[in-house]
Design a protein around this motif. Structure first.
Motif, mmCIF file in Angstrom:
data_model
loop_
_atom_site.group_PDB
_atom_site.id
_atom_site.type_symbol
_atom_site.label_atom_id
_atom_site.label_comp_id
_atom_site.label_asym_id
_atom_site.label_seq_id
_atom_site.Cartn_x
_atom_site.Cartn_y
_atom_site.Cartn_z
ATOM 1 N N TRP A 82 3.516 97.755 -51.160
ATOM 2 C CA TRP A 82 3.920 99.069 -50.659
ATOM 3 C C TRP A 82 4.704 99.769 -51.750
ATOM 4 O O TRP A 82 5.434 99.134 -52.516
ATOM 5 C CB TRP A 82 4.776 98.913 -49.409
ATOM 6 N N LEU A 83 4.594 101.076 -51.807
ATOM 7 C CA LEU A 83 5.181 101.842 -52.903
ATOM 8 C C LEU A 83 5.682 103.186 -52.392
ATOM 9 O O LEU A 83 4.995 103.860 -51.622
ATOM 10 C CB LEU A 83 4.094 102.066 -53.965
ATOM 11 N N SER A 84 6.888 103.567 -52.833
ATOM 12 C CA SER A 84 7.444 104.878 -52.506
ATOM 13 C C SER A 84 8.757 105.028 -53.256
ATOM 14 O O SER A 84 9.155 104.136 -54.012
ATOM 15 C CB SER A 84 7.691 105.003 -50.999
ATOM 16 N N ASP A 85 9.425 106.153 -53.045
ATOM 17 C CA ASP A 85 10.814 106.297 -53.459
ATOM 18 C C ASP A 85 11.622 106.474 -52.186
ATOM 19 O O ASP A 85 12.068 107.561 -51.855
ATOM 20 C CB ASP A 85 11.016 107.476 -54.401
ATOM 21 N N TYR A 119 8.203 97.544 -39.947
ATOM 22 C CA TYR A 119 8.763 98.240 -41.105
ATOM 23 C C TYR A 119 10.179 97.779 -41.407
ATOM 24 O O TYR A 119 10.566 97.690 -42.576
ATOM 25 C CB TYR A 119 8.701 99.758 -40.906
ATOM 26 N N ARG A 120 10.949 97.447 -40.385
ATOM 27 C CA ARG A 120 12.296 96.924 -40.628
ATOM 28 C C ARG A 120 12.204 95.605 -41.387
ATOM 29 O O ARG A 120 12.923 95.376 -42.365
ATOM 30 C CB ARG A 120 13.040 96.726 -39.311
ATOM 31 N N GLN A 135 13.632 94.740 -45.101
ATOM 32 C CA GLN A 135 14.524 93.610 -45.348
ATOM 33 C C GLN A 135 13.977 92.726 -46.467
ATOM 34 O O GLN A 135 14.728 92.273 -47.342
ATOM 35 C CB GLN A 135 14.723 92.788 -44.070
ATOM 36 N N ARG A 136 12.685 92.483 -46.442
ATOM 37 C CA ARG A 136 12.065 91.674 -47.503
ATOM 38 C C ARG A 136 12.181 92.382 -48.860
ATOM 39 O O ARG A 136 12.455 91.751 -49.867
ATOM 40 C CB ARG A 136 10.604 91.373 -47.165
ATOM 41 N N ASN A 137 11.967 93.689 -48.857
ATOM 42 C CA ASN A 137 12.091 94.474 -50.078
ATOM 43 C C ASN A 137 13.519 94.396 -50.616
ATOM 44 O O ASN A 137 13.729 94.233 -51.826
ATOM 45 C CB ASN A 137 11.685 95.927 -49.799
ATOM 46 N N LEU A 138 14.507 94.512 -49.748
ATOM 47 C CA LEU A 138 15.902 94.409 -50.163
ATOM 48 C C LEU A 138 16.193 93.033 -50.747
ATOM 49 O O LEU A 138 16.863 92.912 -51.771
ATOM 50 C CB LEU A 138 16.835 94.707 -48.986
ATOM 51 N N ALA A 139 15.673 91.977 -50.114
ATOM 52 C CA ALA A 139 15.890 90.618 -50.622
ATOM 53 C C ALA A 139 15.285 90.450 -52.012
ATOM 54 O O ALA A 139 15.909 89.864 -52.906
ATOM 55 C CB ALA A 139 15.306 89.594 -49.652
ATOM 56 N N VAL A 140 14.082 90.973 -52.220
ATOM 57 C CA VAL A 140 13.424 90.887 -53.532
ATOM 58 C C VAL A 140 14.248 91.647 -54.574
ATOM 59 O O VAL A 140 14.459 91.168 -55.690
ATOM 60 C CB VAL A 140 11.976 91.424 -53.451
ATOM 61 N N THR A 141 14.723 92.834 -54.211
ATOM 62 C CA THR A 141 15.523 93.645 -55.132
ATOM 63 C C THR A 141 16.818 92.933 -55.501
ATOM 64 O O THR A 141 17.210 92.895 -56.674
ATOM 65 C CB THR A 141 15.812 95.026 -54.511
#
Length: 193
Positions: free
Chosen positions: A78-81, A126-127, A131-137
């Protein structure tokens, strides 16, 4: 046509056929050629994209004028700003560029809200994605601070095994926060081992 995105979103929550039909009716299919700027710094990002096929980079320009790659998005990513344009409604601080010919499914903020109204269980999916995106970051930030260049490169290869064949070495160096010359030395050292 929708099986790839449906499988991706269904990893976190089970959806009925009716819910997936609503989801599919709200996404827009797009083909975008290689080297297309999908977003410039200063613009409002009005999309979230699921990569069906291709490779994309998200980056910013630092105070010294160097590109700093924040993300490579390949198939099923997934991709966005989201941080500025989508949730804070402020102009983007990043660029998004296709590195290959790409195919996407995209949402606008309006179509995403319509999805949540018509099929509320997608909010949970989406939540979990966020959360997964935040963990990766957070993991990436931690490893950027605590790992050597060699460790970062080896972890990158483990996480993104196809990227080195798809993008220029200087893009990988930018993502790792090192110079292309230093990455070349790391690769030479590893090849000798």
């Amino acid at each position: 046509m929708y099986s790839q995105i449906n499988e991706s979103i269904s990893r976190y929550v089970s959806f009925s056929k009716e819910e997936l039909d609503i989801f599919n009716s709200l996404v827009e299919y797009k083909k975008v050629p290689k080297k297309t700027m999908m977003l410039h710094e200063g613009e409002m990002c009005n999309f979230e994209a699921f990569v069906i096929k291709g490779c994309v980079r998200k980056y910013y320009i630092d105070t010294n004028g160097f590109e700093v790659i924040l993300q490579f998005a390949i198939e099923n990513a997934w991709l966005s700003d989201i941080s500025f344009s989508i949730y804070e409604t402020r102009p983007s601080q990043v660029y998004i560029e296709t590195l290959e010919d790409c195919e996407f499914f995209t949402f606008t903020p309006e179509s995403k809200e319509a999805l949540f109204e018509k099929a509320p269980r997608f909010e949970r999916a989406y939540r979990i994605l966020m959360q997964r995106n935040l963990a990766v970051t957070q993991n990436r930030l931690f490893h950027n601070i605590s790992q050597t260049a060699t460790e970062k490169y080896l972890e990158f290869l483990e996480s993104y095994p196809t990227i080195p064949q798809r993008v220029a070495q200087h893009y990988i160096a930018s993502y790792l926060g090192i110079s292309a010359e230093f990455l070349s030395k790391v690769r030479t050292k590893l090849a000798k081992q």
